[in-house]
Design a protein around this motif. Structure first.
Motif, mmCIF file in Angstrom:
data_model
loop_
_atom_site.group_PDB
_atom_site.id
_atom_site.type_symbol
_atom_site.label_atom_id
_atom_site.label_comp_id
_atom_site.label_asym_id
_atom_site.label_seq_id
_atom_site.Cartn_x
_atom_site.Cartn_y
_atom_site.Cartn_z
ATOM 1 N N GLU A 390 53.880 43.779 -21.442
ATOM 2 C CA GLU A 390 54.010 44.080 -20.013
ATOM 3 C C GLU A 390 55.003 45.206 -19.785
ATOM 4 O O GLU A 390 55.970 45.395 -20.542
ATOM 5 C CB GLU A 390 54.469 42.837 -19.252
ATOM 6 C CG GLU A 390 54.588 43.077 -17.744
ATOM 7 C CD GLU A 390 55.056 41.856 -16.984
ATOM 8 O OE1 GLU A 390 54.988 41.877 -15.740
ATOM 9 O OE2 GLU A 390 55.488 40.888 -17.626
ATOM 10 N N LEU A 392 57.550 46.342 -16.968
ATOM 11 C CA LEU A 392 58.264 45.903 -15.773
ATOM 12 C C LEU A 392 59.314 46.945 -15.411
ATOM 13 O O LEU A 392 60.114 47.355 -16.265
ATOM 14 C CB LEU A 392 58.936 44.549 -16.006
ATOM 15 C CG LEU A 392 59.842 44.025 -14.890
ATOM 16 C CD1 LEU A 392 59.014 43.629 -13.668
ATOM 17 C CD2 LEU A 392 60.688 42.846 -15.380
ATOM 18 N N ASP A 557 53.530 47.844 -14.532
ATOM 19 C CA ASP A 557 52.599 46.792 -14.113
ATOM 20 C C ASP A 557 53.169 46.005 -12.935
ATOM 21 O O ASP A 557 52.432 45.629 -12.021
ATOM 22 C CB ASP A 557 52.335 45.836 -15.280
ATOM 23 C CG ASP A 557 51.756 46.548 -16.483
ATOM 24 O OD1 ASP A 557 50.945 47.471 -16.282
ATOM 25 O OD2 ASP A 557 52.128 46.195 -17.628
ATOM 26 N N ARG A 558 54.472 45.728 -12.986
ATOM 27 C CA ARG A 558 55.151 45.026 -11.898
ATOM 28 C C ARG A 558 56.480 45.711 -11.636
ATOM 29 O O ARG A 558 57.045 46.362 -12.517
ATOM 30 C CB ARG A 558 55.402 43.557 -12.259
ATOM 31 C CG ARG A 558 54.180 42.667 -12.255
ATOM 32 C CD ARG A 558 54.607 41.200 -12.361
ATOM 33 N NE ARG A 558 55.378 40.949 -13.582
ATOM 34 C CZ ARG A 558 56.243 39.956 -13.717
ATOM 35 N NH1 ARG A 558 56.483 39.133 -12.716
ATOM 36 N NH2 ARG A 558 56.881 39.770 -14.886
ATOM 37 N N LEU A 560 60.369 44.889 -10.012
ATOM 38 C CA LEU A 560 61.351 43.922 -9.512
ATOM 39 C C LEU A 560 62.348 44.676 -8.646
ATOM 40 O O LEU A 560 63.043 45.576 -9.118
ATOM 41 C CB LEU A 560 62.066 43.232 -10.672
ATOM 42 C CG LEU A 560 63.176 42.250 -10.293
ATOM 43 C CD1 LEU A 560 62.595 41.044 -9.555
ATOM 44 C CD2 LEU A 560 63.957 41.798 -11.520
ATOM 45 N N CYS A 569 59.467 40.584 -6.374
ATOM 46 C CA CYS A 569 58.715 41.130 -7.492
ATOM 47 C C CYS A 569 57.244 41.247 -7.107
ATOM 48 O O CYS A 569 56.687 40.365 -6.423
ATOM 49 C CB CYS A 569 58.856 40.235 -8.727
ATOM 50 S SG CYS A 569 58.238 40.994 -10.244
ATOM 51 N N GLY A 570 56.594 42.319 -7.548
ATOM 52 C CA GLY A 570 55.178 42.517 -7.290
ATOM 53 C C GLY A 570 54.762 43.907 -7.697
ATOM 54 O O GLY A 570 55.536 44.671 -8.291
ATOM 55 N N THR A 571 53.531 44.267 -7.359
ATOM 56 C CA THR A 571 53.074 45.620 -7.634
ATOM 57 C C THR A 571 53.602 46.548 -6.561
ATOM 58 O O THR A 571 54.129 46.114 -5.520
ATOM 59 C CB THR A 571 51.543 45.680 -7.656
ATOM 60 O OG1 THR A 571 51.053 45.376 -6.340
ATOM 61 C CG2 THR A 571 50.979 44.687 -8.657
ATOM 62 N N SER A 572 53.445 47.863 -6.786
ATOM 63 C CA SER A 572 53.941 48.834 -5.813
ATOM 64 C C SER A 572 53.262 48.647 -4.461
ATOM 65 O O SER A 572 53.915 48.664 -3.409
ATOM 66 C CB SER A 572 53.715 50.252 -6.337
ATOM 67 O OG SER A 572 54.182 51.213 -5.414
ATOM 68 N N GLU A 574 51.892 45.902 -3.237
ATOM 69 C CA GLU A 574 52.345 44.663 -2.614
ATOM 70 C C GLU A 574 53.732 44.824 -2.009
ATOM 71 O O GLU A 574 53.997 44.338 -0.896
ATOM 72 C CB GLU A 574 52.348 43.537 -3.650
ATOM 73 C CG GLU A 574 50.975 43.118 -4.122
ATOM 74 C CD GLU A 574 51.026 42.183 -5.318
ATOM 75 O OE1 GLU A 574 49.989 41.594 -5.641
ATOM 76 O OE2 GLU A 574 52.119 42.064 -5.936
#
Length: 636
Positions: A390, A392, A557-558, A560, A569-572, A574
């Protein structure tokens, strides 16, 4: 019932020899080349006494002075190759001495780091003494011992060969005192080593006490503890003096052994000369034997015993102090793990359990961290999972705890509560180098070749892997400027960006399961940063990036978002809908019409007017799409 007998710990000589064998085995070629150059010293010693004997018996005493002069010339000319050998010997000596010192320094630093991670409240100045003072003692002592021992072996071999060639019976007058003196000398090795160890222990204790005293002078004065501190200092100094005096007494015994070895053989030979001459020994052979004893054997024995008596014992004790294994990391439930009982993860594995198959690379479970008992927590009950492979990104204003999170995730900082796991099991200092790499903003580059810098974490990396890393990260311009991978790298001659690229190359080549970049690309231009992060993203490792540019965050990918103990925390996409802070950092003051819901934003803020003009409370500029932008209030 008789208690079981505990295994006796090997002595210092056994421990040092055990570690020395692989060191010397790895340098067999260097030792053989050193011996090859030393053969010239053997020839010089042999011809020195043999030439004198033949000059007398077959030259001057036989009425042939020219023959005598020729033999003396042979003995004199033999000195020249031996002088040439000195250059070769010193060239090979560096190949034996410098790796020893470097290895000892690495071992002391590793011990200090492992001990500090395992027992943060129980640090000492022992490693400082080892890195600075004791490693230099070992380096100088090892160099002197190698030179002296090499000279002794080949000089004695040449002298014994010469005595056998002149008259084997001469050894009856030479070997007994040599054996007696050597036995007496060897008998002092163990007690001398013990006294030397006592002296070094006292030296370390005094250094540690002096360090603590210097750091606590204000507290000592405030508490009125000056008299007690002086008393402790005096007691430690007296212990050091007693150890030094005991060491000096045993040195006197060694002086006697030296006299027996160096002075008795010529004396016995002179006393036995009449008997030897009556039984067929020639005058030339007698003078040649005295030449061997006074010009070769006696100086070689004296040099060896002096070296061993002054340096050998100290070298043995110093090397023995480096053979101690680094302190093991504290397990759960140990006294050193204050405030924590037997912690088990949700999977039921404790610290000693093997890694779980398909486990997350890193997990934080309700982690709280503060810089001090009364300080506000930087991380407050944070839970986070990083899956294998991942990417992050961590963003947030300056001081929001991004670097703290990176340090906790990498096992550099220990949380006050909660747990950190790598590959399904709690963090252990012993696993650090095999599980993760943490690159801070200020890159570490040392003086050495570019290959050594890149292979620091992967010494076994081949040229093909190095070429792939150089190509992936864009290190070709630096490699071209230096000339080759084996060219010398001087950190002061590199730019900040080049230093970061070298450090990134080191981490890329190692490719552990977890790579944490704490603004490790901050000195690179955007194109170089993009190339570096794409290279890391192509690895199977999990990548955690403390981002200083939003372009870096959008590649993850995510994401924080940190604002002190508050996180999201999430995607851009979101976060643009749900996080006001992320929109501020991205330069977006309001979302467009498609994100409005009943006059309010998803995070509960009231939307600002979008009539194409700004009111008095807005500093932003309205753009055609109904989005008001403003520079971010603080760096990411």
């Amino acid at each position: 019932m008789k208690a079981p007998r505990t295994a006796r710990r090997p002595g210092p000589l056994t421990r040092v020899t055990r570690d020395a064998r692989p060191f010397l085995r790895a340098r067999t070629g260097t030792v053989l080349r050193l011996a090859g150059w030393s053969l010239l010293e053997f020839v010089q010693t042999f011809l020195g006494g043999y030439g004198v004997a033949r000059a007398l018996d077959h030259g001057f005493l036989a009425g042939r002075p020219l023959t005598g002069l020729l033999w003396l010339a042979v003995a004199a000319v033999a000195v020249l190759p031996a002088q040439l050998a000195t250059r070769g010997v010193f060239g090979r000596l560096a190949d034996l001495v410098e790796p020893l010192r470097d290895g000892l320094v690495r071992r002391a630093v590793s011990r200090a780091l492992v001990g500090a991670l395992a027992h943060p409240t129980d640090t000492t100045a022992r490693s400082l003494s080892q890195v600075t003072h004791q490693s230099e003692i070992a380096r100088d002592g090892w160099a002197g011992l190698v030179l002296t021992l090499r000279s002794f072996v080949f000089t004695v071999a040449g002298a014994v060969a010469g005595l056998l060639a002149l008259e084997p019976g001469l050894l009856l007058f030479v070997l007994p005192p040599l054996a007696l003196g050597a036995a007496l000398f060897l008998a002092t090795l163990v007690p001398m080593a013990a006294r030397q160890r006592d002296y070094l222990t006292a030296d370390e204790a005094y250094a540690a006490h002096a360090g603590r005293t210097a750091a606590d002078l204000r507290d000592i004065a405030a508490a009125g503890a000056a008299d007690r501190t002086v008393t402790e200092s005096r007691e430690l100094a007296d212990a050091q003096v007693r150890a030094a005096r005991s060491l000096a007494r045993w040195s006197g015994v060694r002086v006697v052994a030296l006299a027996v070895c160096g002075r008795f053989p010529p004396l016995l030979l002179l006393l036995g000369a009449p008997w030897l001459l009556r039984n067929g020994l020639t005058p030339g052979a007698l003078v040649g034997a005295l030449t061997y004893l006074t010009q070769a054997l006696a100086p070689a024995v004296q040099a060896l015993m002096t070296m061993l008596s002054t340096v050998g014992g100290r070298l043995l004790v110093v090397l023995d102090r480096f053979t101690d294994a680094p302190p093991p990391p504290a397990e759960d439930g140990d006294a050193g793990d204050a405030g924590h009982g037997q912690v088990q993860g949700h999977d039921g594995h404790d610290r000693g359990a093997p890694p779980r198959r398909n486990a997350p690379v890193a997990e934080l479970d309700a982690v709280t961290f503060a810089y001090g008992p009364a300080a506000h927590p930087v991380l407050d009950r944070l839970s986070l999972t990083v899956a294998p492979g991942e990417h992050l990104a961590v963003v947030g204003p300056s001081g929001s705890g991004k670097s703290t999170l990176a340090a906790v995730l990498a096992g550099v900082e220990t949380p006050g509560s909660g747990s950190v796991r790598w590959l399904g099991r709690p963090v252990r200092a012993a696993d650090a180098t095999s599980v993760r790499v943490l690159l801070p903003q200020h890159a570490y580059v040392f003086t050495g070749s570019l290959r050594d810098n890149l292979c620091y974490l992967r010494p076994d990396a081949g040229d093909r892997e190095l070429a792939a890393t150089v190509d992936a990260l864009g290190l070709e311009p630096l490699l071209t400027r230096l000339g080759s991978l084996d060219a010398l790298v001087e950190p002061d001659r590199l730019s900040q960006g080049e230093r970061q690229l070298v450090a990134l190359g080191r981490a890329h080549l190692a490719a552990p399961p977890l790579i944490v970049l704490d603004e490790a690309t901050s000195r690179l231009d955007p194109a170089a940063e993009t190339r570096a992060e794409l290279a890391f993203a192509a690895l199977p490792s999990a990548l955690v990036v403390v981002a200083h540019r939003l372009s870096s965050a959008r590649r993850a990918d995510r994401i924080l978002v940190m604002d002190g103990p508050r996180t999201r925390c999430g995607t851009s996409a979101e976060l643009l809908r749900t996080s006001a802070l992320y929109r501020d950092l991205a330069g977006l003051w309001e979302p467009d019409e498609s994100l409005r819901e009943n006059g309010r934003l998803p995070d509960g803020r009231s939307e600002a007017p979008s009539n194409g003009s700004s009111n008095g409370s807005s500093n932003g500029v309205v753009h055609g799409g109904g989005v008001k932008s403003t520079p971010p209030p603080s760096p990411v």
